[in-house]
Enzyme design. Structure first.
Site, PDB file in Angstrom:
ATOM      1  N   LYS A 165       0.864  -1.181   0.000  1.00 58.94           N
ATOM      2  CA  LYS A 165       0.000   0.000   0.000  1.00 58.94           C
ATOM      3  C   LYS A 165       0.901   1.232   0.000  1.00 58.94           C
ATOM      4  O   LYS A 165       1.519   1.567   1.032  1.00 58.94           O
ATOM      5  CB  LYS A 165      -0.915  -0.029   1.224  1.00 58.94           C
ATOM      6  CG  LYS A 165      -1.942  -1.138   1.153  1.00 58.94           C
ATOM      7  CD  LYS A 165      -2.949  -0.872   0.058  1.00 58.94           C
ATOM      8  CE  LYS A 165      -3.337  -2.135  -0.659  1.00 58.94           C
ATOM      9  NZ  LYS A 165      -4.213  -1.891  -1.820  1.00 58.94           N
ATOM     10  N   LYS A 265     -12.862  -6.846  -8.663  1.00 60.15           N
ATOM     11  CA  LYS A 265     -13.485  -7.012  -7.347  1.00 60.15           C
ATOM     12  C   LYS A 265     -14.969  -7.309  -7.559  1.00 60.15           C
ATOM     13  O   LYS A 265     -15.660  -6.575  -8.279  1.00 60.15           O
ATOM     14  CB  LYS A 265     -13.312  -5.739  -6.517  1.00 60.15           C
ATOM     15  CG  LYS A 265     -11.871  -5.470  -6.093  1.00 60.15           C
ATOM     16  CD  LYS A 265     -11.775  -4.202  -5.259  1.00 60.15           C
ATOM     17  CE  LYS A 265     -10.495  -4.126  -4.460  1.00 60.15           C
ATOM     18  NZ  LYS A 265      -9.303  -3.789  -5.233  1.00 60.15           N
TER      19      LYS A 265
HETATM   20 MG    MG Z   1      -5.840  -2.127  -5.831  1.00 58.71          MG
END
Ligand code: MG
Length: 368
Positions: A165, A265
């Site tokens: 991240k 997703k």
């Molecule tokens: Mg991503």
């Protein structure tokens, strides 16, 4: 078969690591997940789950999922849950957009279709391509040293793919990427996911600084135009995630050669039915995929496993086992990570049975 009753439950999912941090100073400590149960007149009940990554990540939030499902539910009573095309068309007629609201309902109907036919969802989605598949581990944003230590720890547990991240201070992000790549080995995969957090000039600087590093760049900026500009100035392999929210965006990205990999997703595109459509299109067009969801517990992890396991391995870049990130198990039968790998359940449907004590009292129940 007809849908008789739709019930939703709110489930809190704390994290083993205490919190999860990504770009822009965003973090989550307890995930707010929603489980939906769809009961039928045939005595079969299916379950789905949706868990937005907080309200700041995508145009989606947990209370919105529940409110939206309560809005949709009366219009779905009486439909055949096995007729997934008709069900999805009805949901789109009743409510424009809001794909995440529809995802858990679609997922629960796949669970019903599997139970009704005696087949695991992975079979209905095309079949199991191998014994199992490799997962990635998301590494919460921290100092370069702490992120490297985290990667080393998860590598010991069997993971070979890591998603850092980043999307913070560009100089620190460059240090993060270099610190982690230095401890990885040949064959290991490293993705630097900025989660839209860089301005275009910052993304250009990071991409230039990691030119000689084996790393993928994921969703550097907020807009398609910014991402495309960065893409055209770097030779690092490139992933688009937040922008890929429907099939049309895949086609646009392919036309522009805007990415090598997409992050698919399930709730971002509205459920397993639409995710499968995008998955199959990507296979035909030669685009690899990370298959996952915005977050979730045992039911979402099972749904991911069914979709990922039925994807040709050369197109499955990686997938996620969210149930290993959270401290609470909400269902029996969910797939469990072994040595950084996962397999879809063998039982009919999603193969998961919610634990009543984990669900608690319903938030709403519509129908009878
Ligand atoms: Mg991503």
């Amino acid at each position: 078969m007809q849908i008789r009753k739709i019930t939703a439950y709110k489930v809190d999912l704390p994290l083993h690591e205490g919190s999860y941090k990504w770009s822009g100073g965003n973090s989550v400590t307890v995930f707010d997940s929603t489980v939906v149960a769809i009961e039928t007149d045939a005595g079969i009940t299916g379950h789905g789950e949706v868990c937005p990554l907080g309200p700041a990540y995508l145009p989606a939030y947990a209370a919105g999922a529940r409110t939206g499902m309560a809005e949709l539910a009366p219009g779905l009573l009486g439909l055949d849950p096995c007729e997934l095309g008709i069900l999805n068309r009805r949901m789109d007629q009743l409510m424009r957009g809001h794909p995440y609201v529809k995802s858990a309902i679609d997922m629960a109907c796949w669970d019903i279709l599997g139970q009704a036919t005696g087949q695991p969802v992975v079979t209905l989605l095309g079949g199991r391509h191998a014994a199992d598949f490799a997962l990635y581990r998301a590494i919460s944003q921290d100092t370069p040293e702490a992120m490297a230590a985290s990667v080393a720890r998860y590598r010991e547990e069997g993971y070979t793919k890591f998603q850092l991240k980043v999307g913070g201070d560009p100089d620190t992000d460059i240090d993060r990427i270099h610190a982690v790549r230095a401890l990885l080995r040949r064959g290991d995969v490293l993705v630097a996911d900025a989660n839209t957090g860089w301005r275009q000039h910052e993304a250009m600087r990071v991409a230039a600084a990691v030119r000689d590093t084996d790393v993928y760049i994921e969703q550097p900026c907020l807009s398609y135009e910014e991402c495309l500009a960065v893409r055209r100035h770097t030779d690092r392999p490139f992933v688009l995630d937040e922008l890929i929210d429907e099939l049309g965006m895949v086609l646009r990205g392919v036309e522009d050669q805007a990415m090598d990999v997409i992050n698919l997703k399930i709730s971002k595109v509205g459920g397993l039915t639409k995710a499968r459509q995008i998955r199959d299109l990507c296979v035909s067009l030669g685009i690899a995929m990370t298959i996952e969801d915005t977050w979730g517990g045992d039911i979402i992890t099972a749904a991911i496993a069914h979709l990922a396991h039925s994807t040709p391995p050369e197109f499955l870049f990686t997938a996620t086992d969210f149930n290993s990130y959270v401290t609470v198990s909400i269902a029996h039968g969910a797939p469990q990570r072994q040595n950084g790998r996962l397999a879809a359940p063998q039982a009919p449907g999603l193969g998961t049975t919610p634990k009543p004590e984990a669900l608690g009292p319903p938030v709403f129940s519509i129908g009878k």
